[in-house]
Write an enzyme that holds these catalytic residues in place. Sequence first.
Site, short mmCIF file in Angstrom:
data_model
loop_
_atom_site.label_atom_id
_atom_site.label_comp_id
_atom_site.label_asym_id
_atom_site.label_seq_id
_atom_site.Cartn_x
_atom_site.Cartn_y
_atom_site.Cartn_z
N SER A 77 0.20 0.78 2.59
CA SER A 77 1.34 1.25 1.81
C SER A 77 0.85 1.75 0.46
O SER A 77 -0.21 1.34 -0.03
CB SER A 77 2.33 0.10 1.59
OG SER A 77 3.30 0.43 0.62
N TYR A 101 4.41 -8.49 -0.93
CA TYR A 101 4.14 -7.29 -0.14
C TYR A 101 2.94 -6.52 -0.69
O TYR A 101 2.06 -6.10 0.06
CB TYR A 101 5.39 -6.41 -0.14
CG TYR A 101 5.31 -5.19 0.75
CD1 TYR A 101 5.44 -5.32 2.13
CD2 TYR A 101 5.12 -3.92 0.21
CE1 TYR A 101 5.38 -4.20 2.95
CE2 TYR A 101 5.07 -2.80 1.02
CZ TYR A 101 5.20 -2.94 2.39
OH TYR A 101 5.13 -1.83 3.20
#
Length: 262
Positions: free
Chosen positions: A151, A164
Amino acid sequence: MKTTLAHKIFDLTGKVAIVTGSTRGIGKVIAEGLAHRGVKLTICGTQLPEAEKTAKIIQDAGGEAIAIQADVTKRQDCANLINQTVAYYNQLDIMVCNAGINTIKPALSLLEAEWDAIIDVDLKGYFNCAQLAAQHMIQQGTGGSIIMNSSIASVVGIPGVAAYTAAKGGVNQLVRTLAIEWAAHGIRVNAIAPGYMENIMEGSKANYPDLATQEQLIKTFIPMNRRGKLEELVGPVVFLASEAASYVTGSILMVDGACSAM
């Protein structure tokens, strides 16, 4: 001749791939994209009926796919996923580690259970599947390609997603380390790192006053001034899975509209 060569190095016909978290969102689109290029798929999700729906979509389109239930945080589930795939197809060439979860919450109020759940799925789950896939690929003796879904949050700080970002940063380092360790076995390990995509994963909706405000704020971070389309992730995955990327390993391929370049 050039057209033939280009077709050959990107050709994935007859390859076998597992895509975790492929019942919806990014994973589903990647699985369908690989199937369109002749890849035989194992669709994986925590709910078997959902995996079977995606597999049927691929089958109805003329592709080949099976559905297997697996929770990537459970080691035995991952082993079953690999073993059942090999038992059915007699090979494994591509492992796409994609299953993921997220929770948006300030770090000061993030619960231990929330941290553990995200790290377990988004990092431990990736290692479980990558390690077990690599063990089979080594035994198979033909190498393979392992692709992890990282990501933009792995390279820039984003408020509200501490667990995350930690998991995705760990994914990047995992990619680099595994690429070095497994290069001698012909196993390439890479990642795609999507930016802001049209798909908003479960647990990732922030509390903006309205959607228009949220979208305008997001676009200020993206030089291309739009979210990415899920289909725009298929090409990078096909590239990393194919012989076109035969000398590419340990790389994090940003697919973010230049967001991380700012």
